[in-house]
Design an enzyme around this catalytic site. Sequence first.
Site, PDB file in Angstrom:
ATOM      1  N   GLN A 192       0.848  -1.189   0.000  1.00 13.80           N
ATOM      2  CA  GLN A 192       0.000   0.000   0.000  1.00 13.80           C
ATOM      3  C   GLN A 192       0.879   1.233   0.000  1.00 13.80           C
ATOM      4  OE1 GLN A 192      -3.316   1.041   1.863  1.00 13.80           O
ATOM      5  NE2 GLN A 192      -2.454   3.038   2.263  1.00 13.80           N
TER       6      GLN A 192
ATOM      7  N   ARG B  69       1.115   5.820  -0.722  1.00 16.00           N
ATOM      8  CA  ARG B  69       0.574   7.123  -1.105  1.00 16.00           C
ATOM      9  C   ARG B  69       1.721   8.009  -1.573  1.00 16.00           C
ATOM     10  NH1 ARG B  69      -1.251   9.395   3.774  1.00 16.00           N
ATOM     11  NH2 ARG B  69      -0.270   7.684   4.885  1.00 16.00           N
ATOM     12  N   ASN B  70       2.832   7.373  -1.952  1.00 16.39           N
ATOM     13  CA  ASN B  70       4.040   8.111  -2.293  1.00 16.39           C
ATOM     14  C   ASN B  70       4.642   7.667  -3.609  1.00 16.39           C
ATOM     15  OD1 ASN B  70       5.027  10.059  -0.328  1.00 16.39           O
ATOM     16  ND2 ASN B  70       4.860   8.355   1.115  1.00 16.39           N
TER      17      ASN B  70
ATOM     18  N   GLY C 234       3.907  -1.554   7.082  1.00 17.22           N
ATOM     19  CA  GLY C 234       5.024  -0.626   7.245  1.00 17.22           C
ATOM     20  C   GLY C 234       5.231  -0.196   8.680  1.00 17.22           C
ATOM     21  N   ARG C 235       6.298   0.553   8.848  1.00 12.03           N
ATOM     22  CA  ARG C 235       6.566   1.196  10.124  1.00 12.03           C
ATOM     23  C   ARG C 235       5.523   2.298  10.275  1.00 12.03           C
ATOM     24  NH1 ARG C 235       9.114   5.536  12.214  1.00 12.03           N
ATOM     25  NH2 ARG C 235      10.383   5.145  14.064  1.00 12.03           N
ATOM     26  N   ASP C 236       4.937   2.401  11.452  1.00 13.90           N
ATOM     27  CA  ASP C 236       3.884   3.393  11.717  1.00 13.90           C
ATOM     28  C   ASP C 236       2.819   3.377  10.618  1.00 13.90           C
ATOM     29  OD1 ASP C 236       2.586   5.358  13.163  1.00 13.90           O
ATOM     30  OD2 ASP C 236       3.618   7.000  12.161  1.00 13.90           O
ATOM     31  N   HIS C 237       2.388   2.194  10.268  1.00 12.94           N
ATOM     32  CA  HIS C 237       1.438   2.019   9.170  1.00 12.94           C
ATOM     33  C   HIS C 237       0.132   2.778   9.443  1.00 12.94           C
ATOM     34  CE1 HIS C 237       0.257  -0.521   5.632  1.00 12.94           C
ATOM     35  NE2 HIS C 237      -0.896   0.021   5.983  1.00 12.94           N
ATOM     36  N   ALA C 238      -0.271   3.607   8.472  1.00 10.44           N
ATOM     37  CA  ALA C 238      -1.520   4.372   8.552  1.00 10.44           C
ATOM     38  C   ALA C 238      -1.578   5.310   9.761  1.00 10.44           C
ATOM     39  CB  ALA C 238      -2.751   3.466   8.533  1.00 10.44           C
TER      40      ALA C 238
END
Lengths: 75, 379
Positions: free
Chosen positions: B188, B190-191, B282-286
């Site tokens: 996932q 957004r980048n 991910g790390r600190d996902h969402a």
Amino acid sequence: MADEKKYTTVSIPKPLYDKIKKRIEGTGFTSVSDYVTYVLREVLASLEEEEKEEVFTEEEEEKVKERLRALGYLD
Amino acid sequence: MVSKPHGGKLVRRLVAERTRERILSEQKEYPSVKIDHGRAIDLENIAHGVYSPLKGFLTSDDFQSVLNHMRLSDDTPWTIPIVIDIVEKTFDVGDAVLLYYEDIPIARMHVEEIYTYDKKEFAQKVFKTTDPNHPGVAKVYSLGKYLVGGEIELLNEVPNPFAKYTLRPVETRILFKERGWRTIVAFQTRNAPHVGHEYVQKAALTFVDGIFINPVLGKKKKGDYKDDVIIKAYETLFEHYYPKNAATLATVRYEMRYAGPREAIHHAIMRKNFGATHFIVGRDHAGVSDYYGPYEAWDMFENFPDLGITPMFIREAFYCRKCGGMVNAKICPHPKEFHVHISGTKLRKMIMAGEQPPEYMMRPEVYKVIRSFEKPFVE
Ligand SMILES: [Zn+2]
């Protein structure tokens, strides 16, 4: 009331209960019920995984493939 | 085999063409409800099975169960309430209403329930905070007094400038099957991709047949990469650095909730419905700001032995001058002074200044394509 999930009681043999109780000491599980719930969910999920289910008809599959080809996703 | 849909069956809430025409010809007879863009794309996601097993917006039983147990009332894992709000009651239980987004009737909804709810409780349980500075909490506070539960049928697609890249679960499932992928990891994003992302994706891809890069298009914040920049950047990366038959790119529309660990589960469920068998968390996902711990989302997966998609926890990558390559904290023994972390914020600044980042941060081809846009960031 809406806050409470409905629970039911199932029986398991006392020696099994004691074994589980011992087993979950020092784990994140706070009760035998939690652990049994966890294990049953895991077992059910792995059983369900094996049941195959077709989610689309052959005709639909052909249509989708056409679109995927048109968009360049499939050769 | 691709994943089974969540809850067992892929939901399809589309009506036959004749029914659709009839409903649209009678549209004046239905009570109408205006909805925002986020709700409109929720509807689309329900209708195309991205939110399987949901067939509509949550009723109070399911809503309470999601808040309190992170499960629907039938015990299916579900962490984010998918709800629709109204300010006042202009229709009754049992009515069918039409939901409009910008004058387009998007869906018909069969009103099963109209109920009140506690916004503070909603915020606290889903976002773990009642702080109105949290964007998800602010959204909850802005909702109307009532929530409406009931099943929906899609009448019109929400206008989509990226329709070509927006695949539905039925399409990705067939695509994966055709490609012969039995194991698929979803990513996932957004980048636009930097080398750190590439490292994480390729580390995951080592263990499966294919990777499904699934950028989320939707509401953007100032400074975010624009949607077409993200798409083009990935196309370029694919062209130069990814094996042809092991990677695919398709977008999904979805409004981020920033609910951290709960939302990580939701993201995984969506990808399960697309057919993915694995999901990179991910790390600190969402997450947003520092409301959640960096690895809280990883721990959350322990609550769901029955999720039906396997999380892959891959540590954040950085460049180590001593190792001479991209590594992560687990595999590099060297002290911090050798480490160069790739910061998205720093990259953005460099790109804006027209300064090409070093190759260990961003692929030159990717930089070039981003720079080819006059304005790559949301203003
Ligand atoms: Zn090192």
